[in-house]
Structures are given as structure tokens and as C-alpha cells.
Design a protein around this motif. Structure first.
Motif, mmCIF file in Angstrom:
data_model
loop_
_atom_site.group_PDB
_atom_site.id
_atom_site.type_symbol
_atom_site.label_atom_id
_atom_site.label_comp_id
_atom_site.label_asym_id
_atom_site.label_seq_id
_atom_site.Cartn_x
_atom_site.Cartn_y
_atom_site.Cartn_z
ATOM 1 N N LEU A 157 63.291 88.414 64.028
ATOM 2 C CA LEU A 157 62.380 88.240 62.885
ATOM 3 C C LEU A 157 63.068 87.513 61.736
ATOM 4 O O LEU A 157 62.447 86.689 61.060
ATOM 5 C CB LEU A 157 61.864 89.598 62.410
ATOM 6 N N ALA A 158 64.334 87.812 61.508
ATOM 7 C CA ALA A 158 65.073 87.132 60.437
ATOM 8 C C ALA A 158 65.229 85.641 60.739
ATOM 9 O O ALA A 158 65.059 84.800 59.848
ATOM 10 C CB ALA A 158 66.435 87.786 60.248
ATOM 11 N N GLY A 159 65.536 85.304 61.989
ATOM 12 C CA GLY A 159 65.673 83.892 62.360
ATOM 13 C C GLY A 159 64.373 83.127 62.215
ATOM 14 O O GLY A 159 64.333 82.021 61.674
ATOM 15 N N ALA A 160 63.272 83.723 62.684
ATOM 16 C CA ALA A 160 61.962 83.072 62.545
ATOM 17 C C ALA A 160 61.530 83.034 61.085
ATOM 18 O O ALA A 160 60.977 82.038 60.614
ATOM 19 C CB ALA A 160 60.924 83.809 63.389
ATOM 20 N N GLY A 161 61.797 84.114 60.367
ATOM 21 C CA GLY A 161 61.428 84.169 58.950
ATOM 22 C C GLY A 161 62.157 83.122 58.118
ATOM 23 O O GLY A 161 61.591 82.551 57.181
ATOM 24 N N TRP A 162 63.419 82.854 58.470
ATOM 25 C CA TRP A 162 64.166 81.828 57.737
ATOM 26 C C TRP A 162 63.520 80.463 57.917
ATOM 27 O O TRP A 162 63.443 79.672 56.975
ATOM 28 C CB TRP A 162 65.623 81.795 58.189
ATOM 29 N N ARG A 163 63.029 80.170 59.113
ATOM 30 C CA ARG A 163 62.340 78.890 59.339
ATOM 31 C C ARG A 163 61.058 78.810 58.521
ATOM 32 O O ARG A 163 60.727 77.763 57.986
ATOM 33 C CB ARG A 163 62.018 78.710 60.819
ATOM 34 N N VAL A 164 60.338 79.925 58.419
ATOM 35 C CA VAL A 164 59.103 79.935 57.626
ATOM 36 C C VAL A 164 59.440 79.757 56.143
ATOM 37 O O VAL A 164 58.772 79.002 55.434
ATOM 38 C CB VAL A 164 58.317 81.250 57.859
#
Length: 144
Positions: free
Chosen positions: A96-103
């Protein structure tokens, strides 16, 4: 396979998961004509495309290799299966942190609604997953 190898594999998987997901998600910026200014909630660090690709491929390979090693160790009873209840939520938090950083770093035209939702929903979810993982880990260590 020693215990140190198993714990190093778990640590490697935890560290590499956010990077692997970050690379697999890719840039989420809006497709606009050249010269159009994009608004960003957070400006991403300047990383050369070759370095981004190398880090992403390495992270995916580390996650795949360490996950396979952990599953194999679990089947051979070298890795206590109860630890999966601590490891999987921590891995989900990293994803979630990795995807959230992209968002959060996506370039948009106007407001980045996804960044706000990532903060409001993703932040507490990551915190809950990590708290569960920490609590379950403490429980397992105390029960020894």
C-alpha cells in the motif's frame, strides 16, 4: 536452511515489497501535451529511468525469491507458520505504501483527489496493518 537465512529472507521481502509495487504501478501522471504544467501533491525525486528500472527489477526478483524461500521453509517447518499472520499484514502495508507513493507523486491537471484519499484512507490502513503485525510479533515472542 538456518534460522538466520529465514529471518534475512523475511526482512528482504519486507524491504523490497514497497519498491517492487512502486515500480510495477509505474507513473500515474496525466497524459498531457508537451509543455503543459502538471500539479503535484508531492514532487517525486529525480531518478534516471535506467536506475528506476534496475531498482524495480531487482526488487521484484528479491520479493519473488524471498517469498519462495519463506514458503519452502514453512513447508519444511523451518519457519513457524504462525509468523505468516505477522508477515503478511506488514507486506500488505508495504505494498500500500508503494502504490500510495505513486498516487501521491502523480502529476494531475488540477487537484490530486487520489492523494487526499491516499492520506485519509491509506494512512490509517497502513498504520493498522503495522500495529497488527507488531502486536502479533510481540505475542509470538512472549509465548516462546
Amino acid at each position: 536452511m538456518s534460522r538466520n537465512t529465514v529471518w534475512m529472507a523475511a526482512a528482504g521481502c519486507l524491504i523490497a515489497t514497497p519498491v517492487a509495487v512502486w515500480w510495477l504501478v509505474g507513473d500515474l501522471s496525466a497524459a498531457v501535451p508537451p509543455g503543459t504544467a502538471l500539479d503535484r501533491a508531492i514532487r517525486p525525486p529525480a531518478i534516471d529511468p535506467w536506475a528506476e528500472r534496475a531498482a524495480g527489477i531487482a526488487a521484484v526478483l528479491v520479493v519473488a525469491g524471498t517469498a519462495a524461500l519463506l514458503v519452502r521453509a514453512s513447508h519444511r517447518r523451518r519457519f513457524d507458520r504462525r509468523w505468516w499472520a505477522a508477515l503478511l499484514p506488514a507486506l500488505a502495508a508495504g505494498a500500500l505504501a508503494g502504490a500510495g507513493w505513486r498516487v501521491m507523486t502523480a502529476g494531475t491537471l488540477g487537484a490530486n483527489i487520489g492523494a487526499g484519499l491516499t492520506i485519509i484512507l491509506g494512512g490509517p490502513l497502513v498504520a493498522l496493518l503495522l500495529l497488527w503485525s507488531l502486536g502479533w510479533s510481540a505475542h509470538l515472542l512472549r509465548s516462546r
